[in-house]
Write an enzyme that holds these catalytic residues in place. Structure first.
Site, mmCIF file in Angstrom:
data_model
loop_
_atom_site.group_PDB
_atom_site.id
_atom_site.type_symbol
_atom_site.label_atom_id
_atom_site.label_comp_id
_atom_site.label_asym_id
_atom_site.label_seq_id
_atom_site.Cartn_x
_atom_site.Cartn_y
_atom_site.Cartn_z
ATOM 1 N N VAL A 39 64.314 -15.950 -21.951
ATOM 2 C CA VAL A 39 64.909 -15.845 -23.285
ATOM 3 C C VAL A 39 65.664 -14.521 -23.343
ATOM 4 C CG1 VAL A 39 63.245 -17.286 -24.491
ATOM 5 C CG2 VAL A 39 62.768 -14.842 -24.200
ATOM 6 N N SER A 40 66.595 -14.409 -24.289
ATOM 7 C CA SER A 40 67.476 -13.239 -24.333
ATOM 8 C C SER A 40 66.881 -12.052 -25.080
ATOM 9 C CB SER A 40 68.812 -13.622 -24.976
ATOM 10 O OG SER A 40 69.440 -14.646 -24.232
#
Length: 209
Positions: free
Chosen positions: A11-12
């Site tokens: 995930v970012s």
């Protein structure tokens, strides 16, 4: 037993969670008959070059401890088309494939995989060409507006211009950190200025770092 696989989820940002990806990938692995060797999760921007969890997956692949890497989608693995192509070629040498839940399987040593690699190489070159064209267009537009680009003749780097001020503040007993903050420099730049001054002057300069 099926192929050995590593699950990789990314995930970012810290306010996002890998849990859904991991849950989906676990089910995908079970349906596909993969033996999951290890599970990796990472919080990092897609453009970040230094991804420690991905590096660990690559080490497993190089050691031939896995046969496949399972991801929900290719954008979770590759930073760009070129990065994806580069890692696929490295993994191919270790006979490890990247399998996305979208149905895309990349094995460069198969006809299908070679075709996909050729397409990726073309896309990567297209991306580089487009970037180069945008840069050239931007420079041309800036020149048309009369903007001077690059360092002009006679200009000096900011660190050189501020060197006398840095040394004066050092002589006053200011710390590197305080000087850097006050003058808009990095602490390393301040240290480099002082280091150069020490080389060219005999007396030692006392500094509070």
């Amino acid at each position: 037993m099926g192929q050995r696989a590593a699950i990789y989820a990314r995930v970012s940002t810290a306010d996002q969670s890998c849990e859904r990806q991991l849950r989906d990938l676990a089910g995908f692995a079970e349906r596909g008959g993969y033996e999951v060797v290890e599970v990796f999760r990472e919080t990092a921007s897609g453009m970040k070059a230094n991804r420690s969890a991905r590096a660990e997956v690559m080490k497993l692949a190089q050691a031939r401890h896995i046969d496949a890497i399972l991801v929900t989608e290719l954008s979770r693995w590759g930073r760009s088309t070129q990065d994806l192509l580069d890692t696929l070629n490295r993994l191919s040498g270790w006979r490890v494939s990247v399998v996305a839940m979208s149905g895309m399987t990349f094995e460069v040593d198969t006809p299908h995989g070679r075709m996909m690699a050729t397409m990726l190489a073309g896309i990567a070159q297209f991306e580089r060409d487009m970037l180069s064209e945008r840069v050239r267009s931007g420079l041309a537009a800036a020149r048309a507006r009369g903007r001077k680009l690059g360092r002009q003749t006679g200009d000096r780097p900011k660190s050189d211009r501020l060197a006398p001020k840095v040394l004066a503040l050092v002589a006053e007993g200011r710390s590197y950190r305080w000087i850097a903050r006050d003058l808009g420099l990095s602490k390393n730049t301040v240290a480099a200025i002082v280091g150069r001054a020490r080389v060219h002057t005999a007396p030692d300069i006392k500094i509070a770092e």
